[in-house]
Scaffold this motif. Structure first.
Motif, PDB file in Angstrom:
ATOM      1  N   PHE A  15       7.459  45.956  14.513  1.00 51.31           N
ATOM      2  CA  PHE A  15       6.395  47.029  13.925  1.00 51.31           C
ATOM      3  C   PHE A  15       5.810  47.918  14.993  1.00 51.31           C
ATOM      4  O   PHE A  15       5.439  49.112  14.493  1.00 51.31           O
ATOM      5  N   LYS A  16       5.473  47.485  15.888  1.00 52.59           N
ATOM      6  CA  LYS A  16       5.016  48.443  17.110  1.00 52.59           C
ATOM      7  C   LYS A  16       5.908  49.633  17.353  1.00 52.59           C
ATOM      8  O   LYS A  16       5.338  50.532  17.607  1.00 52.59           O
ATOM      9  N   ASN A  17       7.256  49.214  17.638  1.00 54.19           N
ATOM     10  CA  ASN A  17       8.325  50.211  17.840  1.00 54.19           C
ATOM     11  C   ASN A  17       8.410  51.075  16.796  1.00 54.19           C
ATOM     12  O   ASN A  17       8.692  52.385  16.824  1.00 54.19           O
ATOM     13  N   GLN A  18       8.471  50.787  15.550  1.00 48.42           N
ATOM     14  CA  GLN A  18       8.370  51.459  14.241  1.00 48.42           C
ATOM     15  C   GLN A  18       7.043  52.787  14.404  1.00 48.42           C
ATOM     16  O   GLN A  18       7.502  53.853  14.278  1.00 48.42           O
TER      17      GLN A  18
END
Length: 72
Positions: free
Chosen positions: A15-18
């Motif tokens: 989620f952080k990468n998105q």
């Protein structure tokens, strides 16, 4: 609507990468500015709201109107 499970007390790395791929600025304003964001967390046994709080902070930092939704 953003929804994330809580893993090790915070958001998942996927989620952080998105979120990192979202554009921050276009022609002097943020593309997310003024948009409504619904924040939701799926709890698998614990009732901690660390993930939902982290999502709320991200949404506020991106100048979005944040609405909370909790799901157990």
């Amino acid at each position: 609507m953003w929804c994330s499970p809580e893993r090790h007390g915070t958001l998942t790395s996927v989620f952080k990468n998105q979120v990192d791929w979202l554009p921050l600025e276009s022609a002097g304003i943020r593309p997310t500015q003024g948009r409504t964001l619904a924040v939701m967390q799926v709890c698998g046994g614990s009732q901690s709201f660390n993930a939902v709080n982290a999502l709320r902070v991200l949404g506020r930092w991106m100048r979005m109107v944040t609405v909370y939704t909790f799901r157990w």
